[in-house]
Design an enzyme around this catalytic site. Structure first.
Site, PDB file in Angstrom:
ATOM      1  N   ASP A 213       0.810  -1.220   0.000  1.00  0.00           N
ATOM      2  CA  ASP A 213       0.000   0.000   0.000  1.00  0.00           C
ATOM      3  C   ASP A 213       0.850   1.280   0.000  1.00  0.00           C
ATOM      4  O   ASP A 213       0.634   2.180   0.823  1.00  0.00           O
ATOM      5  CB  ASP A 213      -0.910   0.037   1.252  1.00  0.00           C
ATOM      6  CG  ASP A 213      -1.668  -1.254   1.490  1.00  0.00           C
ATOM      7  OD1 ASP A 213      -2.081  -1.888   0.504  1.00  0.00           O
ATOM      8  OD2 ASP A 213      -1.850  -1.628   2.665  1.00  0.00           O
TER       9      ASP A 213
ATOM     10  N   GLU B 276     -11.593  -0.363  -2.899  1.00  0.00           N
ATOM     11  CA  GLU B 276     -10.750   0.202  -1.836  1.00  0.00           C
ATOM     12  C   GLU B 276      -9.556   0.901  -2.499  1.00  0.00           C
ATOM     13  O   GLU B 276      -9.432   0.935  -3.720  1.00  0.00           O
ATOM     14  CB  GLU B 276     -10.251  -0.900  -0.880  1.00  0.00           C
ATOM     15  CG  GLU B 276      -9.349  -1.926  -1.540  1.00  0.00           C
ATOM     16  CD  GLU B 276      -8.945  -3.077  -0.624  1.00  0.00           C
ATOM     17  OE1 GLU B 276      -9.363  -3.133   0.540  1.00  0.00           O
ATOM     18  OE2 GLU B 276      -8.183  -3.953  -1.104  1.00  0.00           O
TER      19      GLU B 276
END
Ligand code: FUB
Length: 325
Positions: free
Chosen positions: A15, A222
């Site tokens: 991420d 997401e």
């Protein structure tokens, strides 16, 4: 840069939120660990407990690990699972925005502050009031306004809310209904609160209709990111269970956005999460895959690859190298 490059060989990281501060590249990733928790759709196996910050002077330069900059044990309101963070800079301070489950196992978004881009970051005593779900990404609009984008389905708990309120029977809408949207809110002047009620980040199809919940190849799941290119706002995100990074364009930070296409085809692994930044006149996609761990979906490794635009401002699709399914 011709080949994708893995950035941190000795830790599992995912991420990557990347920013250029003081002419250097700073990377704010999740720090994956082997928790021993079995894999499930709730994401319990992503049981991360701290963050490291990394920096480099050049895109192909040496990567410096600045060590642990925030630990869950020092977050007063914290329960478990430090997921994907982002950082913004304003008035000589760096603000780290992070999702974490509170002591009731509900995801909230917290803020931690530092005087330096490499931290360490000191957490606020409470999460952002009215915050929920995961994956904050902050846009500096370069006019004094900062916007926070957030939200994630399934383990990210977005399906538990409608209009920013908890609903009684959490569920995604039926396939033919409009898809759930990421949320966006302007941040307060002190960067520590929402300055307004979060709004939908609406994504429209080619006919101007909202993407449907059943459109798993294109709807938001997401991993929000926002960047500007030629004065347009590019909202990019993961489609989750179809493992793509896609994007949509608007002429303002709230949208509505119009779906454009795929930035990255599926990687080895389940999740896909990214950031897009310009450095020295070139554009880069930072993301992760699970190749170095041999495909363990919860042990990911961040990497960088050059990203290119077509003449009309669309993004050239990058091959993610396939997934495990
Ligand atoms: O790293 C934990 C979660 O996995 C992130 O918050 C999601 O975006 C996905 O990458």
């Amino acid at each position: 840069m011709k080949q994708p490059r893995y950035l941190v060989p000795d830790l599992y990281t995912a991420d990557p939120a990347v920013h250029i501060f003081n002419g250097k590249i700073y990377i704010y990733p999740s720090h994956d660990i082997e928790s021993g928790i079995p894999e499930n759709d709730n994401g319990d196996h992503f049981d991360m407990r701290d963050y490291h910050v990394f920096s480099m002077d050049e895109i192909d330069g040496e990567v410096t690990d600045h060590g642990v900059v925030l630990d869950v044990k020092n977050i007063p309101w914290g329960g478990r699972q430090l997921w994907a963070p982002d950082v913004a800079f304003k008035n000589c301070k760096y603000y780290l925005y992070f999702p974490l489950k509170d002591k009731n196992d509900i995801f909230r978004i917290g803020v931690a502050v530092s005087g330096k881009p490499e931290g360490p970051f000191i957490p606020q005593s409470d999460p952002i009031k009215g915050s929920f779900t995961i994956d904050p990404a902050v846009l500096d609009n370069n006019d004094g306004n900062f916007f926070i984008y957030f939200g994630g389905l399934w383990g990210g708990q977005l399906q538990r809310y409608r209009n920013n309120k908890v609903i009684e029977n959490p569920a995604e809408p039926a396939d033919a209904e409009p898809a759930l949207c990421a949320r966006v809110a302007k941040l307060s002047d002190d960067m520590l609160e929402f300055a307004e009620e979060p709004r939908d980040v609406l994504i429209l199809d080619e006919n101007g209709k909202p993407l449907k919940a059943g459109d798993h190849d294109r709807r938001y799941f997401e991993g929000s990111w926002m960047h500007k290119y030629n004065d347009k706002y590019y909202f990019s995100y993961s489609t989750g269970n179809t493992h793509r990074l896609c994007y949509a364009i608007a002429d303002n930070p709230y949208g509505p956005f119009t779906y454009q296409g795929v930035i990255l085809t599926p990687v080895v692994g389940w999740t896909t999460h990214h950031s897009i930044v310009e450095f020295k006149g070139k554009w880069y996609l930072f993301h992760h895959d699970s190749v170095p761990s041999g495909g363990k979906t919860w042990l990911r490794s961040i990497k960088v690859v050059e990203l290119e635009y077509n003449e009309d401002g669309t993004i050239k699709t990058i091959d993610g190298g396939g997934n495990l399914e």
